[in-house]
Design a protein around this motif. Structure first.
Motif, PDB file in Angstrom:
ATOM      1  N   THR A   1      55.825  95.717  31.479  1.00 39.47           N
ATOM      2  CA  THR A   1      55.782  96.001  32.911  1.00 39.47           C
ATOM      3  C   THR A   1      54.377  95.784  33.452  1.00 39.47           C
ATOM      4  O   THR A   1      53.405  96.262  32.868  1.00 39.47           O
ATOM      5  CB  THR A   1      56.211  97.451  33.177  1.00 39.47           C
ATOM      6  OG1 THR A   1      57.545  97.643  32.687  1.00 39.47           O
ATOM      7  CG2 THR A   1      56.172  97.770  34.660  1.00 39.47           C
ATOM      8  N   ASP A   2      54.285  95.056  34.547  1.00 40.57           N
ATOM      9  CA  ASP A   2      53.010  94.876  35.234  1.00 40.57           C
ATOM     10  C   ASP A   2      52.850  96.042  36.197  1.00 40.57           C
ATOM     11  O   ASP A   2      53.418  96.046  37.286  1.00 40.57           O
ATOM     12  CB  ASP A   2      52.995  93.538  35.976  1.00 40.57           C
ATOM     13  CG  ASP A   2      51.623  93.224  36.576  1.00 40.57           C
ATOM     14  OD1 ASP A   2      50.832  94.162  36.786  1.00 40.57           O
ATOM     15  OD2 ASP A   2      51.361  92.039  36.851  1.00 40.57           O
ATOM     16  N   LEU A   3      52.083  97.042  35.797  1.00 42.09           N
ATOM     17  CA  LEU A   3      51.958  98.250  36.603  1.00 42.09           C
ATOM     18  C   LEU A   3      51.251  97.993  37.931  1.00 42.09           C
ATOM     19  O   LEU A   3      51.445  98.742  38.891  1.00 42.09           O
ATOM     20  CB  LEU A   3      51.214  99.327  35.811  1.00 42.09           C
ATOM     21  CG  LEU A   3      51.940  99.850  34.567  1.00 42.09           C
ATOM     22  CD1 LEU A   3      51.060 100.822  33.809  1.00 42.09           C
ATOM     23  CD2 LEU A   3      53.251 100.511  34.939  1.00 42.09           C
ATOM     24  N   GLU A   4      50.425  96.949  37.989  1.00 39.92           N
ATOM     25  CA  GLU A   4      49.758  96.623  39.246  1.00 39.92           C
ATOM     26  C   GLU A   4      50.742  96.084  40.268  1.00 39.92           C
ATOM     27  O   GLU A   4      50.618  96.332  41.469  1.00 39.92           O
ATOM     28  CB  GLU A   4      48.648  95.590  39.003  1.00 39.92           C
ATOM     29  CG  GLU A   4      47.442  96.130  38.250  1.00 39.92           C
ATOM     30  CD  GLU A   4      46.555  96.988  39.136  1.00 39.92           C
ATOM     31  OE1 GLU A   4      46.869  97.139  40.327  1.00 39.92           O
ATOM     32  OE2 GLU A   4      45.547  97.525  38.629  1.00 39.92           O
ATOM     33  N   ARG A   5      51.752  95.357  39.796  1.00 42.41           N
ATOM     34  CA  ARG A   5      52.718  94.741  40.710  1.00 42.41           C
ATOM     35  C   ARG A   5      53.937  95.629  40.934  1.00 42.41           C
ATOM     36  O   ARG A   5      54.463  95.707  42.040  1.00 42.41           O
ATOM     37  CB  ARG A   5      53.166  93.379  40.166  1.00 42.41           C
ATOM     38  CG  ARG A   5      52.070  92.328  40.158  1.00 42.41           C
ATOM     39  CD  ARG A   5      52.583  91.026  39.563  1.00 42.41           C
ATOM     40  NE  ARG A   5      53.651  90.457  40.385  1.00 42.41           N
ATOM     41  CZ  ARG A   5      53.441  89.608  41.388  1.00 42.41           C
ATOM     42  NH1 ARG A   5      52.207  89.235  41.698  1.00 42.41           N
ATOM     43  NH2 ARG A   5      54.454  89.112  42.065  1.00 42.41           N
TER      44      ARG A   5
ATOM     45  N   SER B   1      54.234 103.306  31.447  1.00 45.43           N
ATOM     46  CA  SER B   1      54.875 102.306  30.589  1.00 45.43           C
ATOM     47  C   SER B   1      54.508 102.610  29.145  1.00 45.43           C
ATOM     48  O   SER B   1      53.328 102.701  28.809  1.00 45.43           O
ATOM     49  CB  SER B   1      54.418 100.898  30.976  1.00 45.43           C
ATOM     50  OG  SER B   1      54.987  99.930  30.112  1.00 45.43           O
ATOM     51  N   VAL B   2      55.512 102.789  28.295  1.00 47.76           N
ATOM     52  CA  VAL B   2      55.281 103.023  26.869  1.00 47.76           C
ATOM     53  C   VAL B   2      55.572 101.717  26.146  1.00 47.76           C
ATOM     54  O   VAL B   2      56.700 101.234  26.144  1.00 47.76           O
ATOM     55  CB  VAL B   2      56.173 104.149  26.317  1.00 47.76           C
ATOM     56  CG1 VAL B   2      55.901 104.357  24.827  1.00 47.76           C
ATOM     57  CG2 VAL B   2      55.942 105.437  27.082  1.00 47.76           C
ATOM     58  N   ARG B   3      54.520 101.130  25.572  1.00 48.62           N
ATOM     59  CA  ARG B   3      54.661  99.828  24.943  1.00 48.62           C
ATOM     60  C   ARG B   3      54.296  99.891  23.469  1.00 48.62           C
ATOM     61  O   ARG B   3      53.632 100.825  22.999  1.00 48.62           O
ATOM     62  CB  ARG B   3      53.774  98.788  25.630  1.00 48.62           C
ATOM     63  CG  ARG B   3      53.973  98.658  27.107  1.00 48.62           C
ATOM     64  CD  ARG B   3      55.420  98.529  27.539  1.00 48.62           C
ATOM     65  NE  ARG B   3      56.103  97.375  26.975  1.00 48.62           N
ATOM     66  CZ  ARG B   3      57.370  97.077  27.261  1.00 48.62           C
ATOM     67  NH1 ARG B   3      58.068  97.850  28.067  1.00 48.62           N
ATOM     68  NH2 ARG B   3      57.929  96.010  26.728  1.00 48.62           N
ATOM     69  N   TYR B   4      54.700  98.830  22.771  1.00 48.98           N
ATOM     70  CA  TYR B   4      54.511  98.734  21.326  1.00 48.98           C
ATOM     71  C   TYR B   4      53.662  97.519  21.006  1.00 48.98           C
ATOM     72  O   TYR B   4      53.946  96.418  21.468  1.00 48.98           O
ATOM     73  CB  TYR B   4      55.874  98.610  20.662  1.00 48.98           C
ATOM     74  CG  TYR B   4      55.843  98.496  19.154  1.00 48.98           C
ATOM     75  CD1 TYR B   4      55.368  99.547  18.391  1.00 48.98           C
ATOM     76  CD2 TYR B   4      56.305  97.360  18.515  1.00 48.98           C
ATOM     77  CE1 TYR B   4      55.347  99.456  17.006  1.00 48.98           C
ATOM     78  CE2 TYR B   4      56.292  97.264  17.138  1.00 48.98           C
ATOM     79  CZ  TYR B   4      55.812  98.315  16.385  1.00 48.98           C
ATOM     80  OH  TYR B   4      55.791  98.230  15.019  1.00 48.98           O
ATOM     81  N   GLY B   5      52.577  97.709  20.268  1.00 47.52           N
ATOM     82  CA  GLY B   5      51.723  96.585  19.918  1.00 47.52           C
ATOM     83  C   GLY B   5      50.291  97.040  19.727  1.00 47.52           C
ATOM     84  O   GLY B   5      50.003  98.215  19.525  1.00 47.52           O
ATOM     85  N   THR B   6      49.386  96.092  19.846  1.00 48.23           N
ATOM     86  CA  THR B   6      47.980  96.383  19.599  1.00 48.23           C
ATOM     87  C   THR B   6      47.110  96.231  20.839  1.00 48.23           C
ATOM     88  O   THR B   6      45.905  96.472  20.778  1.00 48.23           O
ATOM     89  CB  THR B   6      47.440  95.439  18.504  1.00 48.23           C
ATOM     90  OG1 THR B   6      47.667  94.072  18.909  1.00 48.23           O
ATOM     91  CG2 THR B   6      48.156  95.691  17.184  1.00 48.23           C
TER      92      THR B   6
ATOM     93  N   SER C   1      49.159 103.793  31.986  1.00 50.19           N
ATOM     94  CA  SER C   1      49.283 104.137  33.400  1.00 50.19           C
ATOM     95  C   SER C   1      48.074 103.588  34.138  1.00 50.19           C
ATOM     96  O   SER C   1      47.029 103.319  33.537  1.00 50.19           O
ATOM     97  CB  SER C   1      49.379 105.657  33.598  1.00 50.19           C
ATOM     98  OG  SER C   1      48.243 106.299  33.029  1.00 50.19           O
ATOM     99  N   LEU C   2      48.219 103.403  35.430  1.00 45.70           N
ATOM    100  CA  LEU C   2      47.080 103.018  36.244  1.00 45.70           C
ATOM    101  C   LEU C   2      46.086 104.181  36.285  1.00 45.70           C
ATOM    102  O   LEU C   2      46.503 105.346  36.375  1.00 45.70           O
ATOM    103  CB  LEU C   2      47.526 102.670  37.661  1.00 45.70           C
ATOM    104  CG  LEU C   2      48.366 101.395  37.814  1.00 45.70           C
ATOM    105  CD1 LEU C   2      48.926 101.314  39.229  1.00 45.70           C
ATOM    106  CD2 LEU C   2      47.548 100.158  37.488  1.00 45.70           C
ATOM    107  N   PRO C   3      44.800 103.910  36.205  1.00 47.40           N
ATOM    108  CA  PRO C   3      43.819 104.998  36.269  1.00 47.40           C
ATOM    109  C   PRO C   3      43.997 105.880  37.492  1.00 47.40           C
ATOM    110  O   PRO C   3      43.813 107.099  37.428  1.00 47.40           O
ATOM    111  CB  PRO C   3      42.476 104.257  36.307  1.00 47.40           C
ATOM    112  CG  PRO C   3      42.745 102.968  35.619  1.00 47.40           C
ATOM    113  CD  PRO C   3      44.156 102.599  35.992  1.00 47.40           C
TER     114      PRO C   3
END
Length: 306
Positions: free
Chosen positions: A132-136, A143-148, A270-272
């Motif tokens: 998810t592009d939180l800015e857009r 957003s809970v994401r998986y990765g590095t 999250s966005l700051p």
């Protein structure tokens, strides 16, 4: 003091194309015509006596002055939004985006505890493999994401470093007389960089011989793999974090539990400007408590592939 500040309507109109990079996309979000957006932006530029956008054929770009104003306006609107949420007595919606596997196997089974603690919040879940592009996408709070990562311009809250192991139903494991007879089920990862999360890596870590005739199945989603395991269709290579609830209920159990391979990390983003809002702070605090209380969190592989 505020005599030179343009109208809130003008600033709201400016904020949308500044964030979206398009008058057309901004018009759709604001439910007006692109011409109306363009006209109001032109009026704002004349009022400030500076150009805010560089007009291109299919898009617009901010000038240096426009970028400075965009950052200030965006932050101001975020602060106003958070203030309104904090003083409002009406129900507040918390929207969280995550992967289908994390949603189905980890978040949803625990969600009732969050709702019991914060009954004033209405939880809305968006499950997608696409980040998810939180800015857009202004609707999504977390957003809970998986990765590095990395996750530039976002507030990142590390939740858990997971491991992967072999799992199956107790009945399947009892019936499995020889390792070579097992049906091996794993995820066919769509994103690059996950080649080391595989049965080959697990076999290397375990020291077991590779079957002469390897029987394997692949699914493009982790929760399909876990469902195959629950249906006693074979040994599944699965995240210890995601199957923790199923193991606790006795529906799955680890096969050769001493053998684990390293996975990746789940991170709440999250966005700051939103991270300090009441509803986001409450959700992140609860999320961290749940992750910390999971018995599978923090266990590192006892044997790793080289």
């Amino acid at each position: 003091m505020f005599a030179r500040i343009p109208s809130p309507s003008a600033l709201r109109t400016f904020e949308a194309p500044a964030r979206l990079g398009s008058f057309k996309a901004a018009a759709k979000e604001l439910s007006v015509t692109p011409t109306a957006v363009s006209h109001q932006i032109r009026t704002l530029e004349e009022h400030l006596e500076i150009p805010l956008f560089v007009r291109r054929t299919r898009a617009v770009a901010l000038t240096e002055s426009g970028q400075r104003l965009s950052e200030a306006v965006h932050q101001a609107f975020q602060q106003i939004t958070m203030a309104l949420e904090d003083v409002s007595t009406t129900e507040t919606v918390l929207t969280v985006s995550t992967t289908p596997a994390f949603a189905a196997l980890w978040l949803v089974p625990r969600l009732s505890r969050f709702e019991e603690r914060y009954p004033q919040l209405r939880f809305q879940l968006v499950a997608s493999t696409a980040p998810t592009d939180l800015e857009r996408d202004r609707v999504v709070d977390v957003s809970v994401r998986y990765g590095t990562g990395p996750y530039p311009s976002l507030r990142a809250h590390a939740l858990a470093d997971e491991t992967f192991g072999a799992y199956a139903t107790p009945d399947y494991i009892r019936r499995l007389e020889r390792w070579e007879d097992a049906e091996l089920v794993e995820t066919a990862w769509q994103q690059p960089g996950f080649e080391d999360v595989s049965w080959d890596a697990w076999l290397t870590a375990s020291g077991l011989p590779r079957p002469t005739k390897l029987r394997s199945r692949h699914f493009d989603q982790e929760h399909y793999v876990v469902q195959a395991g629950l249906a006693s269709q074979g040994l599944v290579l699965a995240s210890s974090l995601l199957v923790g609830d199923l193991v606790g209920r006795g529906w799955l159990e680890p096969y050769r539990p001493e053998t684990r391979i390293a996975g990746r990390r789940y991170t709440a983003l999250s966005l700051p400007s939103r991270a300090s809002s009441r509803k986001v702070s409450q959700f992140l605090e609860w999320l961290e408590e749940e992750a910390a209380g999971d018995a599978s969190v923090g266990r590192r592989p006892t044997r790793r592939c080289s």
